[in-house]
Design an enzyme around this catalytic site. Structure first.
Site, PDB file in Angstrom:
ATOM      1  N   HIS A  18       0.848  -1.208   0.000  1.00 56.83           N
ATOM      2  CA  HIS A  18       0.000   0.000   0.000  1.00 56.83           C
ATOM      3  C   HIS A  18       0.881   1.254   0.000  1.00 56.83           C
ATOM      4  O   HIS A  18       0.630   2.196  -0.751  1.00 56.83           O
ATOM      5  CB  HIS A  18      -0.871   0.058   1.262  1.00 56.83           C
ATOM      6  CG  HIS A  18      -1.915  -1.005   1.378  1.00 56.83           C
ATOM      7  ND1 HIS A  18      -2.072  -1.768   2.519  1.00 56.83           N
ATOM      8  CD2 HIS A  18      -2.886  -1.423   0.520  1.00 56.83           C
ATOM      9  CE1 HIS A  18      -3.089  -2.602   2.360  1.00 56.83           C
ATOM     10  NE2 HIS A  18      -3.596  -2.421   1.151  1.00 56.83           N
ATOM     11  N   LYS A  42     -18.199  -5.818   6.328  1.00 57.90           N
ATOM     12  CA  LYS A  42     -16.947  -6.565   6.226  1.00 57.90           C
ATOM     13  C   LYS A  42     -16.272  -6.636   7.596  1.00 57.90           C
ATOM     14  O   LYS A  42     -15.986  -5.603   8.192  1.00 57.90           O
ATOM     15  CB  LYS A  42     -16.040  -5.841   5.217  1.00 57.90           C
ATOM     16  CG  LYS A  42     -14.879  -6.676   4.725  1.00 57.90           C
ATOM     17  CD  LYS A  42     -14.247  -5.981   3.514  1.00 57.90           C
ATOM     18  CE  LYS A  42     -12.915  -6.595   3.151  1.00 57.90           C
ATOM     19  NZ  LYS A  42     -12.322  -5.963   1.971  1.00 57.90           N
ATOM     20  N   ARG A  91      -2.173  -6.239  -8.238  1.00 56.84           N
ATOM     21  CA  ARG A  91      -1.075  -7.202  -8.065  1.00 56.84           C
ATOM     22  C   ARG A  91      -1.165  -8.336  -9.071  1.00 56.84           C
ATOM     23  O   ARG A  91      -0.203  -8.656  -9.741  1.00 56.84           O
ATOM     24  CB  ARG A  91      -1.139  -7.826  -6.657  1.00 56.84           C
ATOM     25  CG  ARG A  91      -0.693  -6.941  -5.556  1.00 56.84           C
ATOM     26  CD  ARG A  91      -1.208  -7.410  -4.230  1.00 56.84           C
ATOM     27  NE  ARG A  91      -2.675  -7.345  -4.190  1.00 56.84           N
ATOM     28  CZ  ARG A  91      -3.418  -7.575  -3.128  1.00 56.84           C
ATOM     29  NH1 ARG A  91      -2.846  -7.941  -2.008  1.00 56.84           N
ATOM     30  NH2 ARG A  91      -4.722  -7.461  -3.177  1.00 56.84           N
ATOM     31  N   SER A 129      -2.739  -8.166   3.012  1.00 48.58           N
ATOM     32  CA  SER A 129      -3.026  -7.973   4.436  1.00 48.58           C
ATOM     33  C   SER A 129      -3.370  -9.314   5.082  1.00 48.58           C
ATOM     34  O   SER A 129      -2.994  -9.580   6.224  1.00 48.58           O
ATOM     35  CB  SER A 129      -4.176  -6.989   4.598  1.00 48.58           C
ATOM     36  OG  SER A 129      -3.826  -5.740   4.048  1.00 48.58           O
TER      37      SER A 129
HETATM   38  P1  ADP Z   1     -10.008  -3.316  -0.439  1.00 51.48           P
HETATM   39  O1  ADP Z   1     -10.738  -4.050   0.668  1.00 51.48           O
HETATM   40  O2  ADP Z   1     -10.709  -2.075  -0.886  1.00 51.48           O
HETATM   41  O3  ADP Z   1      -9.567  -4.189  -1.583  1.00 51.48           O
HETATM   42  P2  ADP Z   1      -7.233  -3.276   0.451  1.00 51.48           P
HETATM   43  O4  ADP Z   1      -6.705  -2.583   1.648  1.00 51.48           O
HETATM   44  O5  ADP Z   1      -7.154  -4.759   0.432  1.00 51.48           O
HETATM   45  O6  ADP Z   1      -8.718  -2.750   0.309  1.00 51.48           O
HETATM   46  O7  ADP Z   1      -6.504  -2.728  -0.849  1.00 51.48           O
HETATM   47  C1  ADP Z   1      -6.567  -1.377  -1.219  1.00 51.48           C
HETATM   48  C2  ADP Z   1      -5.942  -1.222  -2.592  1.00 51.48           C
HETATM   49  O8  ADP Z   1      -4.540  -1.508  -2.518  1.00 51.48           O
HETATM   50  C3  ADP Z   1      -6.480  -2.175  -3.653  1.00 51.48           C
HETATM   51  O9  ADP Z   1      -6.534  -1.504  -4.893  1.00 51.48           O
HETATM   52  C4  ADP Z   1      -5.468  -3.296  -3.692  1.00 51.48           C
HETATM   53  O10 ADP Z   1      -5.456  -3.966  -4.933  1.00 51.48           O
HETATM   54  C5  ADP Z   1      -4.192  -2.503  -3.468  1.00 51.48           C
HETATM   55  N1  ADP Z   1      -3.105  -3.320  -2.924  1.00 51.48           N
HETATM   56  C6  ADP Z   1      -3.142  -4.154  -1.856  1.00 51.48           C
HETATM   57  N2  ADP Z   1      -1.946  -4.752  -1.663  1.00 51.48           N
HETATM   58  C7  ADP Z   1      -1.124  -4.292  -2.640  1.00 51.48           C
HETATM   59  C8  ADP Z   1       0.247  -4.561  -3.016  1.00 51.48           C
HETATM   60  N3  ADP Z   1       0.992  -5.439  -2.348  1.00 51.48           N
HETATM   61  N4  ADP Z   1       0.746  -3.898  -4.109  1.00 51.48           N
HETATM   62  C9  ADP Z   1      -0.040  -3.033  -4.785  1.00 51.48           C
HETATM   63  N5  ADP Z   1      -1.319  -2.754  -4.495  1.00 51.48           N
HETATM   64  C10 ADP Z   1      -1.863  -3.372  -3.442  1.00 51.48           C
END
Ligand code: ADP
Length: 167
Positions: A18, A42, A91, A129
């Protein structure tokens, strides 16, 4: 006109994946609002306030980045914040399917709002995560995956859960 983008997510918890998107994304806009989703449907490991607090602390010295929380429709929140772009990270191919669907739905709700995708840095492509929570749960180190504060909070929370289970 100021170009404002929103990077929305659960951030449960915030990872270096992130952070990498935030660091690169902020260079493309005048302001990047990192928006923590308060989604009651969620179930998250860290509650909304905890996630918000972690992001505020970790991102406090990063120029052009603001941390906020939102509830409800993202397009409505974007309108309120006068943002013209939604930033998301990608990803894998499986990320793409979900992101594509969300982007099309948001576009239908507000055609003037653009979704911009940024490819993950190869170093973080495997990071999620969920994976991080699993590693910490089994006692592993995630210091190369999350900022120190996040690792500390994860360990603290798992310790509390264990203590409660043992009661
Ligand atoms: P959500 O529940 O909205 O998917 P996340 O916190 O899981 O929220 O992810 C937020 C954003 O960050 C999403 O667009 C996700 O694809 C991106 N993201 C999560 N992990 C990574 C990573 N390792 N590299 C790049 N983008 C990521």
């Amino acid at each position: 006109m100021e170009r404002i983008a929103i990077y929305p997510g659960s951030f449960d918890p915030l990872t270096y994946g992130h952070l990498n998107i935030i660091e690169r994304g902020r260079l493309l806009f005048d302001k990047l609002i990192v928006a923590v989703a308060h989604n009651t449907a969620k179930k998250t490991f860290f509650d909304f306030e905890e996630r918000l607090q972690i992001l505020r602390e970790v991102l406090k010295d990063i120029d052009k980045v603001e941390v906020d929380g939102f509830e409800g429709l993202l397009v409505e929140y974007a309108e309120k914040k006068k943002a013209s772009v939604i930033l998301r990270g990608i990803r894998t191919v499986s990320d793409f399917e979900y992101e594509f669907q969300m982007a099309l739905a948001n576009k239908m709700l507000n055609p003037s709002l653009e979704t911009v995708f940024m490819m993950t840095d190869a170093r973080y492509s495997y990071l999620s995560s969920t994976l991080i929570k699993e590693i910490v749960r089994f006692g592993g180190s995630v210091s190369s995956m999350v900022p120190p504060l996040v690792e500390e909070k994860l360990k603290e929370k798992f310790r509390k859960i264990l203590q409660e289970d043992n009661r």
